[in-house]
Design an enzyme around this catalytic site. Structure first.
Site, PDB file in Angstrom:
ATOM      1  N   CYS A 192       0.789  -1.234   0.000  1.00 28.77           N
ATOM      2  CA  CYS A 192       0.000   0.000   0.000  1.00 28.77           C
ATOM      3  C   CYS A 192       0.817   1.277   0.000  1.00 28.77           C
ATOM      4  O   CYS A 192       0.491   2.227  -0.711  1.00 28.77           O
ATOM      5  CB  CYS A 192      -0.990  -0.001   1.163  1.00 28.77           C
ATOM      6  SG  CYS A 192      -0.261   0.130   2.818  1.00 28.77           S
ATOM      7  N   HIS A 244      -2.750   1.054   7.170  1.00 30.38           N
ATOM      8  CA  HIS A 244      -2.991   1.129   5.727  1.00 30.38           C
ATOM      9  C   HIS A 244      -2.934   2.568   5.228  1.00 30.38           C
ATOM     10  O   HIS A 244      -3.512   3.465   5.844  1.00 30.38           O
ATOM     11  CB  HIS A 244      -4.346   0.516   5.383  1.00 30.38           C
ATOM     12  CG  HIS A 244      -4.707   0.649   3.929  1.00 30.38           C
ATOM     13  ND1 HIS A 244      -3.909   0.151   2.922  1.00 30.38           N
ATOM     14  CD2 HIS A 244      -5.757   1.259   3.325  1.00 30.38           C
ATOM     15  CE1 HIS A 244      -4.469   0.415   1.756  1.00 30.38           C
ATOM     16  NE2 HIS A 244      -5.582   1.090   1.971  1.00 30.38           N
ATOM     17  N   ASP A 271      -7.832   4.468  -3.505  1.00 26.34           N
ATOM     18  CA  ASP A 271      -7.236   3.375  -2.729  1.00 26.34           C
ATOM     19  C   ASP A 271      -6.638   2.348  -3.690  1.00 26.34           C
ATOM     20  O   ASP A 271      -7.155   1.247  -3.847  1.00 26.34           O
ATOM     21  CB  ASP A 271      -8.300   2.739  -1.841  1.00 26.34           C
ATOM     22  CG  ASP A 271      -7.702   1.988  -0.660  1.00 26.34           C
ATOM     23  OD1 ASP A 271      -6.464   1.941  -0.559  1.00 26.34           O
ATOM     24  OD2 ASP A 271      -8.478   1.462   0.159  1.00 26.34           O
TER      25      ASP A 271
END
Length: 286
Positions: free
Chosen positions: A85, A120, A137
């Site tokens: 991420c 995250h 995202d």
């Protein structure tokens, strides 16, 4: 945090935008240069997810070189690799900002309905002249292929899997619809994160024995109606209509399987990964 204070905090941090090659990024995702707009945001988000894989090979091998801009650029843009991420989101954020979007980098709690950590990285994007903001995202595994309006109750089909955003007491939750109902994916507030927040989270995720990424290989790809996941030696292909196929991946098929998932390793990386998955060093070190 007030809006003015939050904006001032955003501006304190150096995200190294002057060292970011947006043209190299656009070439990697095969996308033309665009100005800020809703259609452009959707197109860029989709192109990024389709072009750059989610993978944790460097973490598994104990060889992750960190989150410096040059490191991410070399790995994801020049060496045909993916990342997890932080690498995805830092790359997309830099590109979006250089293309004229307003970008806020945030940190989110994974599996908030359980005991998930706040590790995250995601993004909130805005367009000058518009009040609507969007959750971008690109680095949540095989999750979102499109940005989502930051609006309570908004539901978006993500390549065949509905996702929903809800807000309660200032906390937004992204949930995915499964056969068991709406399953929370991660939750966040709108406070801007800082570079050190990601360095701390990255250190935990890439080194702690409790991290889901230190002990097993994870490669994920998402496309329309199709989610592919390589977890150690098993390839799972999930279709949006509910069909699931699982295929063992023997060591002699590992390189070909990774290439099918757009992860290209050099000979040394491949040999080390085969050893990690149970191979004999003398067989794979040649």
């Amino acid at each position: 945090m007030s809006s003015s204070l939050a904006e001032s905090v955003d501006q304190l941090d150096d995200w190294y935008l002057d060292r970011f090659d947006v043209d190299a990024y656009l070439a990697r995702i095969r996308h033309p240069r665009v100005g800020p707009g809703v259609e452009a945001l959707h197109s860029l988000h989709r192109a990024h997810v389709l072009a750059i894989p989610f993978e944790n090979v460097d973490v598994v091998l104990g060889a992750h070189r960190g989150l410096a801009p040059e490191t991410i650029t070399d790995k994801l843009l020049l060496r045909h690799r993916g990342g997890y991420c932080y690498e995805h989101a830092l790359l997309f954020a830099a590109a979006a900002e250089r293309l004229g979007f307003r970008v806020r980098r945030i940190i989110s709690r994974v599996q908030p309905h359980r005991s998930g950590p706040r590790t995250h990285m995601a993004l909130l994007l805005g367009i000058d002249g518009e009040e609507t903001r969007y959750l971008a995202d690109v680095g949540f595994g095989a999750g979102m292929i499109a940005p989502m309006r930051l609006r309570d109750g908004d539901i978006v089909d993500q390549a065949g899997w509905p996702h929903r955003l809800t807000v309660r007491d200032g906390i937004w939750t992204l949930a995915k619809h499964t056969e068991d109902g709406w399953e929370p994916q991660h939750a966040f507030d709108e406070s801007p994160a800082r570079p050190v927040d990601y360095e701390v989270a990255h250190h935990y995720v890439s080194t702690h024995p409790a991290s889901p990424f230190t002990g097993r290989l994870v490669v994920m790809r998402l496309s329309d109606g199709l989610s592919r996941r390589l977890i150690d030696d098993t390839l799972t292909v999930e279709h949006a209509d509910g069909r699931i196929e699982r295929t063992p991946v023997p060591l002699e098929r590992l390189d070909a399987t990774l290439r099918d998932l757009d992860v290209v390793l050099n000979a040394s990386e491949l040999a080390e990964l085969r050893v990690h998955l149970g191979g004999q060093p003398e067989l794979w070190s040649r």
